[in-house]
Design an enzyme around this catalytic site. Structure first.
Site, mmCIF file in Angstrom:
data_model
loop_
_atom_site.group_PDB
_atom_site.id
_atom_site.type_symbol
_atom_site.label_atom_id
_atom_site.label_comp_id
_atom_site.label_asym_id
_atom_site.label_seq_id
_atom_site.Cartn_x
_atom_site.Cartn_y
_atom_site.Cartn_z
ATOM 1 N N ASP A 1 -7.146 12.398 -19.980
ATOM 2 C CA ASP A 1 -8.336 12.559 -20.814
ATOM 3 C C ASP A 1 -9.457 11.666 -20.276
ATOM 4 O OD1 ASP A 1 -10.248 12.386 -22.955
ATOM 5 O OD2 ASP A 1 -8.683 12.961 -24.377
ATOM 6 N N SER B 1 -10.078 14.585 -31.724
ATOM 7 C CA SER B 1 -11.181 13.746 -31.259
ATOM 8 C C SER B 1 -11.979 13.192 -32.447
ATOM 9 C CB SER B 1 -12.058 14.551 -30.300
ATOM 10 O OG SER B 1 -12.959 13.715 -29.602
ATOM 11 N N HIS C 1 -8.672 16.448 -22.416
ATOM 12 C CA HIS C 1 -9.214 16.429 -23.779
ATOM 13 C C HIS C 1 -9.462 17.824 -24.348
ATOM 14 C CE1 HIS C 1 -10.946 13.954 -26.968
ATOM 15 N NE2 HIS C 1 -11.989 14.759 -27.052
#
Length: 278
Positions: free
Chosen positions: A223, A147, A256
């Protein structure tokens, strides 16, 4: 350095240290896993950069990297994501800025410029400290992250050609200069002139001529940040235009979380190992 913890794992040693950082003007902590091969001599090192709200602890607890690191004979260093502590400016109510959200950049705006120097910390200070204290082959470095950490890994690799033999990312923020959860942080850290933001945006760095030999990216199709925050298609377009080989895998049904990251962690480490030992 102060040793905070040490534990044996897969024949190697998982440790956490704290030290006074000149770059960030505060104490900083990091984790390092040394595989058993380090007892015989220097081993390659893989840097793992974590995402928003994280410390080194998240990937230690959930990343499931030690078995693969031991099998491949690679050390893994996991820095913190920001400066912390008394006197460090913060916005505790804002998870996208301040503590846990350093975005791996060097802030230029007050009151953040003194402490939020994560690029210098990751690029210069921590590698120098690690090289002096651990049996690491600094000629064989790779970098990856998740991320915000994926964003950091890619930008650091692009701006430091020859430093990292390999770079990969899990669900990276590919164009933080236009993503809703990073634009406000960039303005606070770097000021309103968006030209200064280009140095910390993977797609714009590529457009400006920066290159890596190749890039591996995994992204979960489920996600929740995919369409507004991550947008891997922008990185795909940038790499295609620049002729950078990009292996982009959209993993069906994955989100995620570290359930996603840990699923593909061993594959990423093996991919890096091929390049670190080449």
């Amino acid at each position: 350095m102060e040793l905070l913890s040490a534990s044996k794992a897969f024949g190697g040693s998982q440790r956490v240290y704290r030290h006074d950082s000149a770059a960030c003007a505060c104490p900083m902590s990091f984790a390092i896993y040394l595989p058993h091969q380090a007892e015989e001599g220097p081993v390659p090192v893989l840097w793992y950069l974590s995402g928003l709200t994280c410390t080194h602890q998240n990937v230690m607890d959930k990343g499931e990297y030690r078995a693969a690191a031991a099998a491949n004979g690679i050390a893994i260093i996991c820095p913190d994501t920001s400066p912390r502590g008394e006197g460090v400016p913060d916005e505790p109510e804002n998870w996208q800025f301040g503590s846990g959200a350093g975005f791996y950049l060097d802030a230029t705006q007050e009151p953040y410029a003194k402490n939020y120097r994560m690029e210098s910390y990751i690029r210069d200070e921590l590698p120098e400290l690690a090289a002096k204290n651990f049996p690491l082959d600094m000629g064989r470095q790779g970098i990856f992250g998740h991320s915000m950490g994926g964003h950091g890994a890619i930008t650091l690799a692009l701006k430091n050609p020859g430093r990292y033999r390999s770079v990969s990312a899990f669900a990276p923020i590919t164009q933080p200069s236009t993503a809703g959860w990073s634009r406000p942080a960039f303005e606070k850290y770097l000021g309103p002139d968006e030209a200064a933001w280009r140095a910390y945006d993977s797609t714009l760095l590529i457009a400006d001529g920066h290159r890596v030999r190749e890039l591996l990216v995994d992204q979960g199709s489920a996600d929740g940040f995919l369409e507004e925050g991550l947008r891997p298609q922008l990185l795909e377009v940038a790499c295609a235009a620049a002729g950078i080989p990009l292996q982009l895998a959209l993993r069906e049904g994955y989100d995620h979380s570290y359930n996603f990251v840990s699923t593909f962690m061993a594959q990423h480490i093996a991919w890096h190992a091929e390049r670190l030992f080449a």
